[in-house]
Design a protein around this motif. Structure first.
Motif, PDB file in Angstrom:
ATOM      1  N   ILE A   1     -26.734  10.783  32.996  1.00 56.39           N
ATOM      2  CA  ILE A   1     -26.658  10.968  34.444  1.00 56.39           C
ATOM      3  C   ILE A   1     -25.643  12.065  34.699  1.00 56.39           C
ATOM      4  CG2 ILE A   1     -26.032   9.926  36.653  1.00 56.39           C
ATOM      5  CD1 ILE A   1     -26.547   7.192  35.372  1.00 56.39           C
ATOM      6  N   GLU A   2     -26.004  13.020  35.513  1.00 55.13           N
ATOM      7  CA  GLU A   2     -25.046  14.036  35.941  1.00 55.13           C
ATOM      8  C   GLU A   2     -24.591  13.684  37.345  1.00 55.13           C
ATOM      9  OE1 GLU A   2     -24.534  18.837  36.554  1.00 55.13           O
ATOM     10  OE2 GLU A   2     -26.293  18.066  35.512  1.00 55.13           O
ATOM     11  N   LEU A   3     -23.290  13.711  37.557  1.00 53.39           N
ATOM     12  CA  LEU A   3     -22.714  13.408  38.862  1.00 53.39           C
ATOM     13  C   LEU A   3     -22.169  14.684  39.473  1.00 53.39           C
ATOM     14  CD1 LEU A   3     -20.820  10.159  37.857  1.00 53.39           C
ATOM     15  CD2 LEU A   3     -22.992  10.333  39.062  1.00 53.39           C
ATOM     16  N   ARG A   4     -22.360  14.820  40.781  1.00 59.02           N
ATOM     17  CA  ARG A   4     -21.837  15.997  41.467  1.00 59.02           C
ATOM     18  C   ARG A   4     -20.811  15.562  42.507  1.00 59.02           C
ATOM     19  NH1 ARG A   4     -23.737  16.036  46.298  1.00 59.02           N
ATOM     20  NH2 ARG A   4     -25.674  14.994  46.791  1.00 59.02           N
ATOM     21  N   ARG A   5     -19.954  16.507  42.848  1.00 55.32           N
ATOM     22  CA  ARG A   5     -18.899  16.258  43.833  1.00 55.32           C
ATOM     23  C   ARG A   5     -19.544  15.934  45.187  1.00 55.32           C
ATOM     24  NH1 ARG A   5     -13.633  17.739  44.203  1.00 55.32           N
ATOM     25  NH2 ARG A   5     -13.763  18.927  42.302  1.00 55.32           N
TER      26      ARG A   5
ATOM     27  N   GLN B   1     -10.078   3.059  43.862  1.00 55.52           N
ATOM     28  CA  GLN B   1      -9.730   1.848  43.119  1.00 55.52           C
ATOM     29  C   GLN B   1     -10.889   1.367  42.254  1.00 55.52           C
ATOM     30  OE1 GLN B   1      -8.278  -0.988  45.990  1.00 55.52           O
ATOM     31  NE2 GLN B   1      -6.451   0.200  46.393  1.00 55.52           N
ATOM     32  N   LEU B   2     -11.949   2.190  42.140  1.00 60.73           N
ATOM     33  CA  LEU B   2     -13.107   1.894  41.300  1.00 60.73           C
ATOM     34  C   LEU B   2     -13.790   0.591  41.726  1.00 60.73           C
ATOM     35  CD1 LEU B   2     -11.576   2.850  37.826  1.00 60.73           C
ATOM     36  CD2 LEU B   2     -12.598   4.351  39.536  1.00 60.73           C
ATOM     37  N   ASP B   3     -13.840   0.360  43.045  1.00 56.19           N
ATOM     38  CA  ASP B   3     -14.488  -0.817  43.609  1.00 56.19           C
ATOM     39  C   ASP B   3     -15.979  -0.802  43.267  1.00 56.19           C
ATOM     40  OD1 ASP B   3     -14.384  -3.103  45.759  1.00 56.19           O
ATOM     41  OD2 ASP B   3     -16.071  -1.825  46.334  1.00 56.19           O
ATOM     42  N   VAL B   4     -16.485  -1.904  42.746  1.00 53.93           N
ATOM     43  CA  VAL B   4     -17.879  -1.976  42.297  1.00 53.93           C
ATOM     44  C   VAL B   4     -18.845  -1.741  43.460  1.00 53.93           C
ATOM     45  CG1 VAL B   4     -19.645  -3.520  41.342  1.00 53.93           C
ATOM     46  CG2 VAL B   4     -17.369  -3.442  40.323  1.00 53.93           C
ATOM     47  N   ASP B   5     -18.618  -2.382  44.607  1.00 48.71           N
ATOM     48  CA  ASP B   5     -19.527  -2.202  45.737  1.00 48.71           C
ATOM     49  C   ASP B   5     -19.557  -0.754  46.214  1.00 48.71           C
ATOM     50  OD1 ASP B   5     -20.363  -4.874  45.834  1.00 48.71           O
ATOM     51  OD2 ASP B   5     -18.656  -5.453  47.094  1.00 48.71           O
ATOM     52  N   ALA B   6     -18.394  -0.114  46.252  1.00 45.41           N
ATOM     53  CA  ALA B   6     -18.335   1.290  46.656  1.00 45.41           C
ATOM     54  C   ALA B   6     -19.090   2.166  45.660  1.00 45.41           C
ATOM     55  CB  ALA B   6     -16.883   1.751  46.783  1.00 45.41           C
ATOM     56  N   ALA B   7     -18.934   1.898  44.372  1.00 43.48           N
ATOM     57  CA  ALA B   7     -19.631   2.679  43.344  1.00 43.48           C
ATOM     58  C   ALA B   7     -21.140   2.497  43.454  1.00 43.48           C
ATOM     59  CB  ALA B   7     -19.145   2.280  41.955  1.00 43.48           C
ATOM     60  N   ILE B   8     -21.590   1.264  43.669  1.00 48.14           N
ATOM     61  CA  ILE B   8     -23.024   0.999  43.775  1.00 48.14           C
ATOM     62  C   ILE B   8     -23.623   1.713  44.978  1.00 48.14           C
ATOM     63  CG2 ILE B   8     -24.686  -0.842  44.306  1.00 48.14           C
ATOM     64  CD1 ILE B   8     -23.021  -2.645  42.409  1.00 48.14           C
ATOM     65  N   LYS B   9     -22.870   1.817  46.043  1.00 47.58           N
ATOM     66  CA  LYS B   9     -23.364   2.499  47.245  1.00 47.58           C
ATOM     67  C   LYS B   9     -23.340   4.023  47.081  1.00 47.58           C
ATOM     68  CE  LYS B   9     -23.105   1.731  52.135  1.00 47.58           C
ATOM     69  NZ  LYS B   9     -22.383   1.088  53.229  1.00 47.58           N
ATOM     70  N   LEU B  10     -22.319   4.545  46.408  1.00 42.44           N
ATOM     71  CA  LEU B  10     -22.123   5.991  46.328  1.00 42.44           C
ATOM     72  C   LEU B  10     -22.901   6.665  45.203  1.00 42.44           C
ATOM     73  CD1 LEU B  10     -20.686   8.440  47.510  1.00 42.44           C
ATOM     74  CD2 LEU B  10     -18.692   7.861  46.117  1.00 42.44           C
ATOM     75  N   LEU B  11     -23.018   6.026  44.054  1.00 41.87           N
ATOM     76  CA  LEU B  11     -23.651   6.681  42.902  1.00 41.87           C
ATOM     77  C   LEU B  11     -25.076   7.186  43.175  1.00 41.87           C
ATOM     78  CD1 LEU B  11     -22.264   4.596  39.921  1.00 41.87           C
ATOM     79  CD2 LEU B  11     -21.751   6.973  40.501  1.00 41.87           C
TER      80      LEU B  11
END
Length: 98
Positions: free
Chosen positions: A22-26, A42-52
């Motif tokens: 997976i390539e991630l962009r800014r 803070q590497l919050d799981v819910d935030a990561a799932i929404k943002l990725l």
């Protein structure tokens, strides 16, 4: 492979296709809508799932993101958190440079 490309320990199966990297962009400011920056940092799981899904290439679905291996999710969230730091702060950061 650059530091924004994640080699998945547990590839994602999408039909006949196996997603191994997976390539991630800014993100732009609009892609951070609905999220608290502190949660992303803070590497919050819910935030990561929404943002990725907003930042990944190939674009992951939210369901695919929920099924990521925890080690892969952590690596992705760490890269994304690094995007939020100013370049001058990245040198002393535990997050990879963007």
């Amino acid at each position: 492979m650059n530091e924004n490309t994640i080699q998945l320990d547990a590839p994602i199966q999408r039909g006949e296709t196996k997603i191994e990297t997976i390539e991630l962009r800014r993100p732009g400011a609009g892609e951070l809508r609905g999220l608290k920056l502190a949660d992303v940092l803070q590497l919050d799981v819910d935030a990561a799932i929404k943002l990725l899904p907003r930042l990944s290439m190939p674009a992951l679905t939210e369901e695919e993101t929920k099924r990521l291996d925890p080690a892969d999710l952590l690596q992705c969230a760490t890269v994304v958190a690094g995007f939020l730091l100013k370049k001058s702060a990245q040198q002393d950061s535990p997050f990879p440079a963007a």
